[in-house]
Scaffold this motif. Structure first.
Motif, mmCIF file in Angstrom:
data_model
loop_
_atom_site.group_PDB
_atom_site.id
_atom_site.type_symbol
_atom_site.label_atom_id
_atom_site.label_comp_id
_atom_site.label_asym_id
_atom_site.label_seq_id
_atom_site.Cartn_x
_atom_site.Cartn_y
_atom_site.Cartn_z
ATOM 1 N N THR A 109 0.804 -1.217 0.000
ATOM 2 C CA THR A 109 0.000 0.000 0.000
ATOM 3 C C THR A 109 0.839 1.271 0.000
ATOM 4 O OG1 THR A 109 -0.126 -0.033 2.422
ATOM 5 C CG2 THR A 109 -1.884 -1.152 1.211
ATOM 6 N N ALA A 110 2.127 1.170 0.250
ATOM 7 C CA ALA A 110 2.968 2.362 0.285
ATOM 8 C C ALA A 110 2.994 3.036 -1.086
ATOM 9 C CB ALA A 110 4.392 1.989 0.701
ATOM 10 N N PRO A 111 3.065 4.363 -1.120
ATOM 11 C CA PRO A 111 3.170 5.066 -2.406
ATOM 12 C C PRO A 111 4.397 4.604 -3.182
ATOM 13 C CG PRO A 111 2.717 6.601 -0.608
ATOM 14 C CD PRO A 111 3.046 5.280 0.029
ATOM 15 N N LYS A 112 4.312 4.613 -4.508
ATOM 16 C CA LYS A 112 5.425 4.159 -5.338
ATOM 17 C C LYS A 112 6.606 5.109 -5.250
ATOM 18 C CE LYS A 112 2.558 1.730 -8.729
ATOM 19 N NZ LYS A 112 2.103 1.684 -10.129
ATOM 20 N N SER A 113 6.326 6.374 -4.998
ATOM 21 C CA SER A 113 7.398 7.354 -4.837
ATOM 22 C C SER A 113 7.306 7.978 -3.449
ATOM 23 C CB SER A 113 7.294 8.447 -5.911
ATOM 24 O OG SER A 113 6.024 9.072 -5.851
ATOM 25 N N LYS A 114 8.413 8.460 -2.953
ATOM 26 C CA LYS A 114 8.443 9.048 -1.616
ATOM 27 C C LYS A 114 7.662 10.361 -1.611
ATOM 28 C CE LYS A 114 11.577 10.523 2.069
ATOM 29 N NZ LYS A 114 10.865 9.729 3.087
ATOM 30 N N PRO A 115 6.720 10.528 -0.670
ATOM 31 C CA PRO A 115 5.943 11.778 -0.599
ATOM 32 C C PRO A 115 6.846 12.977 -0.328
ATOM 33 C CG PRO A 115 4.884 10.048 0.679
ATOM 34 C CD PRO A 115 6.255 9.533 0.314
ATOM 35 N N ASN A 116 6.430 14.120 -0.820
ATOM 36 C CA ASN A 116 7.149 15.365 -0.600
ATOM 37 C C ASN A 116 6.494 16.149 0.529
ATOM 38 O OD1 ASN A 116 8.967 15.494 -3.189
ATOM 39 N ND2 ASN A 116 6.932 14.934 -3.910
ATOM 40 N N SER A 117 7.258 17.006 1.144
ATOM 41 C CA SER A 117 6.679 17.902 2.142
ATOM 42 C C SER A 117 5.628 18.777 1.463
ATOM 43 C CB SER A 117 7.767 18.783 2.753
ATOM 44 O OG SER A 117 7.185 19.830 3.504
ATOM 45 N N PRO A 118 4.490 19.041 2.129
ATOM 46 C CA PRO A 118 3.471 19.898 1.529
ATOM 47 C C PRO A 118 3.870 21.376 1.494
ATOM 48 C CG PRO A 118 2.852 19.340 3.762
ATOM 49 C CD PRO A 118 4.078 18.535 3.439
ATOM 50 N N LEU A 119 5.002 21.702 2.113
ATOM 51 C CA LEU A 119 5.516 23.064 2.119
ATOM 52 C C LEU A 119 6.866 23.110 1.422
ATOM 53 C CD1 LEU A 119 4.607 23.930 5.814
ATOM 54 C CD2 LEU A 119 3.456 24.775 3.771
ATOM 55 N N PRO A 120 7.165 24.193 0.716
ATOM 56 C CA PRO A 120 8.415 24.268 -0.047
ATOM 57 C C PRO A 120 9.666 24.374 0.817
ATOM 58 C CG PRO A 120 7.261 26.356 -0.111
ATOM 59 C CD PRO A 120 6.334 25.390 0.547
ATOM 60 N N GLY A 121 9.513 24.809 2.064
ATOM 61 C CA GLY A 121 10.646 24.942 2.973
ATOM 62 C C GLY A 121 10.327 24.317 4.312
ATOM 63 N N TYR A 122 11.329 24.185 5.152
ATOM 64 C CA TYR A 122 11.134 23.571 6.465
ATOM 65 C C TYR A 122 10.306 24.482 7.377
ATOM 66 C CZ TYR A 122 12.059 21.907 11.171
ATOM 67 O OH TYR A 122 11.904 21.476 12.467
ATOM 68 N N GLU A 123 9.325 23.902 8.026
ATOM 69 C CA GLU A 123 8.535 24.603 9.036
ATOM 70 C C GLU A 123 8.378 23.685 10.243
ATOM 71 O OE1 GLU A 123 7.727 27.601 9.045
ATOM 72 O OE2 GLU A 123 7.358 28.327 7.008
ATOM 73 N N LYS A 124 8.450 24.248 11.423
ATOM 74 C CA LYS A 124 8.214 23.469 12.639
ATOM 75 C C LYS A 124 6.751 23.066 12.718
ATOM 76 C CE LYS A 124 11.781 25.872 15.303
ATOM 77 N NZ LYS A 124 12.036 26.742 16.484
ATOM 78 N N ILE A 125 6.475 21.957 13.391
ATOM 79 C CA ILE A 125 5.097 21.532 13.627
ATOM 80 C C ILE A 125 4.595 22.187 14.909
ATOM 81 C CG2 ILE A 125 3.613 19.570 14.191
ATOM 82 C CD1 ILE A 125 5.280 17.868 12.345
ATOM 83 N N ALA A 126 3.564 23.020 14.780
ATOM 84 C CA ALA A 126 3.015 23.724 15.938
ATOM 85 C C ALA A 126 2.113 22.813 16.762
ATOM 86 C CB ALA A 126 2.238 24.960 15.477
ATOM 87 N N TYR A 178 1.342 23.085 10.934
ATOM 88 C CA TYR A 178 2.678 23.659 10.891
ATOM 89 C C TYR A 178 2.654 25.101 11.387
ATOM 90 C CZ TYR A 178 4.080 19.694 7.953
ATOM 91 O OH TYR A 178 4.355 18.441 7.476
ATOM 92 N N SER A 179 3.816 25.579 11.812
ATOM 93 C CA SER A 179 3.930 26.985 12.177
ATOM 94 C C SER A 179 3.947 27.803 10.894
ATOM 95 C CB SER A 179 5.208 27.231 12.981
ATOM 96 O OG SER A 179 6.346 26.946 12.180
ATOM 97 N N ARG A 180 3.822 29.105 11.017
ATOM 98 C CA ARG A 180 3.810 29.973 9.833
ATOM 99 C C ARG A 180 4.912 31.005 9.986
ATOM 100 N NH1 ARG A 180 3.759 33.083 5.844
ATOM 101 N NH2 ARG A 180 1.927 33.462 4.554
ATOM 102 N N GLU A 181 6.104 30.636 9.514
ATOM 103 C CA GLU A 181 7.238 31.547 9.620
ATOM 104 C C GLU A 181 7.736 32.012 8.256
ATOM 105 O OE1 GLU A 181 10.227 29.754 12.011
ATOM 106 O OE2 GLU A 181 8.906 29.462 13.743
ATOM 107 N N ASN A 182 7.882 31.055 7.334
ATOM 108 C CA ASN A 182 8.473 31.382 6.033
ATOM 109 C C ASN A 182 7.572 31.065 4.837
ATOM 110 O OD1 ASN A 182 11.057 32.084 7.261
ATOM 111 N ND2 ASN A 182 11.277 29.902 7.664
ATOM 112 N N SER A 183 6.798 29.969 4.923
ATOM 113 C CA SER A 183 6.067 29.484 3.753
ATOM 114 C C SER A 183 4.856 30.348 3.429
ATOM 115 C CB SER A 183 5.613 28.040 3.979
ATOM 116 O OG SER A 183 6.735 27.213 4.203
ATOM 117 N N GLY A 184 4.687 30.635 2.151
ATOM 118 C CA GLY A 184 3.527 31.389 1.713
ATOM 119 C C GLY A 184 2.603 30.569 0.842
ATOM 120 N N TRP A 185 3.087 29.450 0.339
ATOM 121 C CA TRP A 185 2.255 28.638 -0.541
ATOM 122 C C TRP A 185 2.398 27.151 -0.201
ATOM 123 C CZ3 TRP A 185 5.128 25.492 -3.927
ATOM 124 C CH2 TRP A 185 6.463 25.865 -4.125
#
Length: 214
Positions: free
Chosen positions: A90-107, A123-130
């Motif tokens: 059942t695992a995805p055929k490819s490794k999932p990507n982070s839903p954010l373009p950069g690292y964000e801490k989990i709030a 996630y926290s909101r420090e850098n990511s806009g999209w």
């Protein structure tokens, strides 16, 4: 069947706060779970299960330095060949990507704690806009919900679904097929992304989901 799974995923998301407390009171039927008893510790439980405190904590998205609470439901992950084989299927055929373009801490992390359940991560909101798609998939639902603002549900291969909430602007349409990392929309100012993952009917720890694939 597919439409039914989508409805379950939507229902799981919509009833998150109200239903989690009800579900948490139910006795577990899955042999791959353990209910914490008075006096239990990560070391003691791990010894019973034939694993290590670090591995047991990781399965639950925690660290062995965090405290345990009586009646808390832990995932043990199972230790049989069948369960490992099923996970590989059942695992995805490819490794999932982070839903954010950069690292964000989990709030706020994923949690099955009976006093504070949480079906996804915020996630926290420090850098990511999209926000971007974690895997290739299809947009099956777009809607608005108080507390989660605009949100999107994507359907992926092998029965996986991902949910993206707290969006200010949505840049995709229902029925649209997406590639991995394709932009979904932008986040509301000063609000972090809510990210939830379901495998068929079950909510899954997003941190574990992001580690899957080959």
């Amino acid at each position: 069947m597919r439409n039914r799974l989508i409805q379950i995923c939507i229902l799981s998301f919509f009833l998150g706060i109200a239903s989690e407390r009800t579900f948490a009171k139910q006795k577990p039927t899955d042999k791959n779970t353990y209910r914490v008893q008075a006096g239990d510790s990560w070391w003691g439980i791990a010894k019973k299960l034939g694993t290590t405190p670090k591995e047991l904590a990781a399965i639950n998205g925690r660290t062995e330095k965090e405290g345990l609470y009586q009646n808390e439901l832990l995932r043990t992950g199972g230790n049989t060949t069948a369960s490992k084989s099923e996970a590989q299927k059942t695992a995805p055929k490819s490794k999932p990507n982070s839903p954010l373009p950069g690292y964000e801490k989990i709030a706020k992390p994923y949690s099955e704690l009976t006093y504070d359940p949480h079906k996804g991560v915020r996630y926290s909101r420090e850098n990511s806009g999209w926000v971007r798609a974690a895997l290739p998939g299809k947009v099956v639902h777009i809607d608005y919900m108080d507390g989660y603002e605009n949100y999107i549900i994507l359907e992926h291969e092998n029965g996986w679904y991902s949910v993206y909430g707290n969006l200010e602007r949505v840049q995709v349409t229902e029925g649209q097929t997406l590639v991995a990392k394709e932009r979904l929309g932008t986040l509301i100012k000063d609000k972090g992304l809510y990210f939830q993952v379901n495998h068929n009917k079950s909510a899954i720890n997003p941190s574990l989901f992001l580690q899957q694939g080959s």
